[in-house]
Design a protein around this motif. Structure first.
Motif, mmCIF file in Angstrom:
data_model
loop_
_atom_site.group_PDB
_atom_site.id
_atom_site.type_symbol
_atom_site.label_atom_id
_atom_site.label_comp_id
_atom_site.label_asym_id
_atom_site.label_seq_id
_atom_site.Cartn_x
_atom_site.Cartn_y
_atom_site.Cartn_z
ATOM 1 N N LYS A 1 -4.829 46.214 45.946
ATOM 2 C CA LYS A 1 -5.135 47.538 46.503
ATOM 3 C C LYS A 1 -6.534 47.935 46.037
ATOM 4 O O LYS A 1 -6.811 47.893 44.830
ATOM 5 C CB LYS A 1 -4.125 48.570 45.998
ATOM 6 N N TYR B 1 -7.573 53.786 46.991
ATOM 7 C CA TYR B 1 -6.238 54.337 46.708
ATOM 8 C C TYR B 1 -6.245 55.263 45.488
ATOM 9 O O TYR B 1 -5.296 55.995 45.262
ATOM 10 C CB TYR B 1 -5.228 53.201 46.455
ATOM 11 N N TRP C 1 1.831 47.231 38.516
ATOM 12 C CA TRP C 1 2.600 47.343 39.763
ATOM 13 C C TRP C 1 4.009 46.775 39.569
ATOM 14 O O TRP C 1 4.988 47.398 40.006
ATOM 15 C CB TRP C 1 1.889 46.629 40.920
ATOM 16 N N ARG D 1 7.249 48.860 40.428
ATOM 17 C CA ARG D 1 8.114 48.410 41.529
ATOM 18 C C ARG D 1 9.531 48.163 40.997
ATOM 19 O O ARG D 1 10.519 48.525 41.629
ATOM 20 C CB ARG D 1 7.515 47.150 42.159
ATOM 21 N N ALA E 1 4.614 59.036 51.425
ATOM 22 C CA ALA E 1 4.881 57.855 52.244
ATOM 23 C C ALA E 1 6.142 58.013 53.085
ATOM 24 O O ALA E 1 6.303 57.327 54.083
ATOM 25 C CB ALA E 1 5.031 56.629 51.334
ATOM 26 N N GLY E 2 7.029 58.919 52.678
ATOM 27 C CA GLY E 2 8.330 58.940 53.325
ATOM 28 C C GLY E 2 8.566 60.097 54.264
ATOM 29 O O GLY E 2 9.632 60.183 54.876
ATOM 30 N N ARG F 1 -7.298 46.135 51.785
ATOM 31 C CA ARG F 1 -7.123 45.332 50.570
ATOM 32 C C ARG F 1 -8.490 44.977 49.993
ATOM 33 O O ARG F 1 -9.489 44.929 50.716
ATOM 34 C CB ARG F 1 -6.372 44.017 50.875
ATOM 35 N N PRO G 1 4.558 46.811 60.787
ATOM 36 C CA PRO G 1 4.408 48.264 60.608
ATOM 37 C C PRO G 1 4.755 48.718 59.195
ATOM 38 O O PRO G 1 4.283 49.760 58.748
ATOM 39 C CB PRO G 1 5.381 48.853 61.628
ATOM 40 N N ARG H 1 4.763 43.579 48.578
ATOM 41 C CA ARG H 1 4.502 45.024 48.604
ATOM 42 C C ARG H 1 4.974 45.662 49.905
ATOM 43 O O ARG H 1 4.522 46.754 50.267
ATOM 44 C CB ARG H 1 3.011 45.296 48.368
ATOM 45 N N CYS I 1 7.025 47.878 52.435
ATOM 46 C CA CYS I 1 7.473 49.254 52.193
ATOM 47 C C CYS I 1 8.906 49.280 51.625
ATOM 48 O O CYS I 1 9.834 48.797 52.272
ATOM 49 C CB CYS I 1 7.434 50.017 53.510
HETATM 50 C C1 HEM Z 1 8.701 54.587 59.605
HETATM 51 C C2 HEM Z 1 8.537 54.849 58.330
HETATM 52 C C3 HEM Z 1 7.615 54.129 57.392
HETATM 53 C C4 HEM Z 1 6.575 53.283 57.651
HETATM 54 C C5 HEM Z 1 6.067 52.808 58.999
HETATM 55 C C6 HEM Z 1 6.021 52.885 56.368
HETATM 56 C C7 HEM Z 1 4.964 51.998 56.225
HETATM 57 C C8 HEM Z 1 4.476 51.553 55.007
HETATM 58 C C9 HEM Z 1 3.401 50.605 54.844
HETATM 59 C C10 HEM Z 1 2.614 49.955 55.962
HETATM 60 C C11 HEM Z 1 3.231 50.407 53.511
HETATM 61 C C12 HEM Z 1 2.203 49.481 52.834
HETATM 62 C C13 HEM Z 1 0.930 50.249 52.567
HETATM 63 C C14 HEM Z 1 -0.103 49.416 51.839
HETATM 64 O O1 HEM Z 1 0.206 48.346 51.313
HETATM 65 O O2 HEM Z 1 -1.236 49.866 51.772
HETATM 66 C C15 HEM Z 1 4.182 51.246 52.811
HETATM 67 C C16 HEM Z 1 4.298 51.324 51.444
HETATM 68 C C17 HEM Z 1 5.146 52.184 50.792
HETATM 69 N N1 HEM Z 1 6.094 53.014 51.379
HETATM 70 FE FE1 HEM Z 1 6.490 53.168 53.353
HETATM 71 N N2 HEM Z 1 6.724 53.495 55.369
HETATM 72 C C18 HEM Z 1 7.721 54.261 55.943
HETATM 73 C C19 HEM Z 1 8.662 55.021 55.283
HETATM 74 C C20 HEM Z 1 8.767 55.151 53.922
HETATM 75 C C21 HEM Z 1 9.760 55.928 53.226
HETATM 76 C C22 HEM Z 1 10.880 56.707 53.924
HETATM 77 C C23 HEM Z 1 9.486 55.848 51.883
HETATM 78 C C24 HEM Z 1 10.185 56.489 50.715
HETATM 79 C C25 HEM Z 1 11.064 57.415 50.788
HETATM 80 C C26 HEM Z 1 8.328 54.978 51.737
HETATM 81 C C27 HEM Z 1 7.747 54.627 50.540
HETATM 82 C C28 HEM Z 1 6.733 53.705 50.382
HETATM 83 C C29 HEM Z 1 6.175 53.319 49.084
HETATM 84 C C30 HEM Z 1 6.607 53.846 47.734
HETATM 85 C C31 HEM Z 1 5.188 52.356 49.347
HETATM 86 C C32 HEM Z 1 4.317 51.606 48.315
HETATM 87 C C33 HEM Z 1 4.968 50.269 47.969
HETATM 88 C C34 HEM Z 1 4.126 49.342 47.095
HETATM 89 O O3 HEM Z 1 2.899 49.359 47.165
HETATM 90 O O4 HEM Z 1 4.747 48.544 46.365
HETATM 91 N N3 HEM Z 1 7.926 54.581 52.985
HETATM 92 N N4 HEM Z 1 4.937 51.922 53.744
#
Ligand code: HEM
Length: 575
Positions: free
Chosen positions: A123, A127, A145, A149, A333-334, A404, A490, A496, A498
């Motif tokens: 990252k 960020y 991380w 995680r 994010a959520g 990235r 998506p 990593r 989601c």
């Molecule tokens: C349609 C719904 C969602 C989409 C399309 C989505 C998409 C993404 C994407 C593309 C990433 C990667 C971002 C990156 O690497 O820069 C990500 C990471 C993440 N998302 Fe989601 N997300 C969704 C829903 C949620 C929900 C509901 C939550 C929590 C309640 C959530 C929590 C997270 C977290 C904590 C990360 C970071 C994970 C890491 O880096 O290890 N997301 N999401």
């Protein structure tokens, strides 16, 4: 030398230095053998993050050949262009700027390699601002991380998914009652209402606080000036400014106009809302001796507190600041991600009644007459609904590009490119170490080689039926949801990926199935009489208008959303 000459000299030497750095970066970028476009500013720089949006309307008026750099570095534009610029320049190309070089790619092979290899491709520093409320799983790299995680993963378990399903069903039922009770089922609030539903689901299944659809998180809690939703949305929409401004300096605050002071209020109150959540959760856990309702925050606090009581060192647990950082990131994010996906899906199905009926066929079959369908028996069988979610995310995914950087340890970064044809060998791309990478996920989602008729909304592309059955029931049972194909990311990919993917899928299928089994959603227009079904040219005009509203999307806050969501008129009819 007088002061004017000194200023002129300083400005001139600044520009000469910038030009020299641009020249050096350009030479580096050329070594990759990819097409290179020149940018006068670093698209990741703080300056561009702040001023980029202001300059877009001016730059838009200039010829495309001069402004390509601006078009590819602006998130809204990169979404609007789909894979058009990649068709012109290739699936991968370089952007050279005085600050840094950028590899912009929609090549599925490169996307996969980069995302699967978290240690080599990290990252980047953009960020960093997201650490404002505390370091968290989304922003950190390496061993840090792994710790975040590991400690946040237990939050996303099947008990929480079951709770997400129940709460989403409850919220969707209230939203539906609200839709039907006012204006004879005619409304323009789909995007607002799905936001309320998503925030309430996140509050309940995420943080253990249940709200009623009417009021709920929209009202300030006692002792607060702002509601939870307002403080959160204000924080998300002004993130860059929040990070840059010294909100702690009270005297400075007093000199600010009311509009800006409210941003400061949002920061303070959002922090307080998080403190309250942690305190309440610890209290509930103590009272119920660890048997509090399943939610993200209780799992987060429990895992961390257990590590603390067992005397684990700070390297295997989360501090209270890190817990807050993670709560903030779950909010960020959520919330809008799922809310906007739901809003787009409802509107796309209003534009495509044939797919709406196709989905409803499955809903009737799976849910039957069950008023409160059970999560375990229902969600896994809603394959057509999941196909609608995939297709909505393919075209209107909230995260169209993923950035990235290259890890310092990755001294000779090289990646295989997708070979142009099966008969040709894949070539290797060697990237200069200082390059940042933009994975253009939306361009990959709209690539005609990967997705035939890429701009057409067609959820059926995700379903495989093994037999042409004479009855719908039989045909449904032979259907399978195709696994995400190459180039579809998506939710990102690799380690990593989601962690909230299942949370979002369960919420999506509960809300869509609850609403669509009761009502038919059709396109309407501002001038249409409430409760009257449009037909013929009237319906065609309304659909065109609605399609225009959906297409007029861009980056608001941190996700893709409709700029004029209030112009999206629909009419609901009870089935
Ligand atoms: C349609 C719904 C969602 C989409 C399309 C989505 C998409 C993404 C994407 C593309 C990433 C990667 C971002 C990156 O690497 O820069 C990500 C990471 C993440 N998302 Fe989601 N997300 C969704 C829903 C949620 C929900 C509901 C939550 C929590 C309640 C959530 C929590 C997270 C977290 C904590 C990360 C970071 C994970 C890491 O880096 O290890 N997301 N999401």
């Amino acid at each position: 030398m007088d002061s004017v000459s000194l200023i002129i000299l300083a400005i001139t030497s600044f520009f000469i230095r910038q030009l020299y750095k641009l020249y050096q970066n350009y030479q580096d970028a050329r070594k990759t053998g990819l097409p290179v476009i020149l940018a006068p500013v670093d698209p990741y720089s703080f300056f561009w993050q702040i001023s980029g949006n202001l300059s877009v309307p001016i730059v838009k008026k200039l010829p495309e050949c001069l402004t390509l750099w601006c078009r590819v570095s602006d998130l809204s534009w990169s979404w609007a262009h789909g894979d058009r610029i990649h068709r012109k320049l290739g699936t991968s190309f370089m952007l050279a700027s005085p600050g840094r070089n950028l590899l912009i790619t929609s090549d599925p092979e490169v996307i996969n390699t980069v995302l699967q290899n978290r240690k080599a491709f990290i990252k980047p520093d953009i960020y960093e601002p997201l650490n404002f409320f505390g370091r968290n799983v989304d922003t950190v790299n390496g061993e840090e991380w792994s710790r975040h995680r590991k400690l946040t993963a237990p939050c996303f378990n099947e008990r929480v998914s079951g709770f997400v399903w129940d709460e989403s069903t409850r919220q969707a039922q209230s939203m539906l009652a609200h839709w039907l009770s006012s204006n004879k089922g005619k409304l323009n609030s789909v995007h607002d209402d799905t936001r309320v539903v998503a925030l309430h689901v996140l509050s309940a299944a995420g943080f253990g606080i249940s709200h009623d659809f009417h009021g709920g998180a929209r009202k300030p809690a006692e002792g607060y000036q702002m509601s939870h939703i307002e403080s959160l949305m204000t924080v998300l929409n002004h993130l860059i400014m929040i990070i840059a401004f010294p909100w702690n300096l009270k005297f400075l605050n007093l000199l600010l106009p009311e509009k800006i002071r409210r941003i400061g209020t949002a920061v303070r109150e959002f922090r307080r809302y998080m403190d309250d959540m942690i305190t309440n959760e610890r209290r509930a856990m103590a009272k119920e001796q660890g048997m509090s309702k399943p939610n993200l925050i209780s799992a987060l606090i429990r895992t961390s507190d257990e590590a603390k009581t067992s005397g684990a060192s700070s390297s295997v647990r989360l501090s209270d600041d890190e817990i807050k950082g993670n709560i903030f990131i779950f909010n960020l994010a959520g919330h809008d991600t799922t809310a906007n996906t739901l809003a787009y899906a409802f509107l796309l199905l209003a534009l495509h009644p044939e797919y709406q009926e196709w989905v409803v066929e499955e809903i009737y079959e799976v849910l039957g007459k069950e008023e409160w369908p059970e999560y375990e028996k229902t969600h896994p069988r809603l394959k057509r609904i999941m196909a609608v979610m995939y297709e909505t995310l393919r075209l209107y995914g909230p995260v169209p590009t993923i950035p990235r950087g290259i890890a310092p340890s990755n001294t000779h970064p090289s990646i295989l490119l997708t070979s142009p044809s099966p008969s040709q060998p894949a070539s290797t791309l060697v990237i200069p170490q200082t390059t940042n990478i933009t994975l253009n996920i939306h361009a990959s989602h709209t690539n005609s080689t990967l997705f035939p008729s890429p701009t057409t909304f067609n959820p059926k592309r995700w379903i495989h039926s093994s037999s042409a059955s004479p009855t719908p029931q039989l045909s449904l049972s032979t259907e399978t949801l195709l696994p995400p194909s190459q180039g579809f990311a998506p939710w990102s990919l690799g380690p990593r990926i989601c962690p909230g993917m299942k949370f979002a899928q369960v919420e999506f299928s509960a809300v869509l199935s609850t609403v669509l089994r009761r009502v038919r959603v059709t396109a309407s227009s501002k001038g249409a009489a409430p409760g009257v079904e449009l037909t013929g040219p009237g319906l065609e005009a309304a659909k065109k208008e609605l399609e225009g509203v959906i297409r007029d999307s861009g980056f608001m806050g941190v996700t893709l959303s409709m700029r004029r969501g209030g112009d999206a008129w629909v009419q609901c009819f009870e089935r």
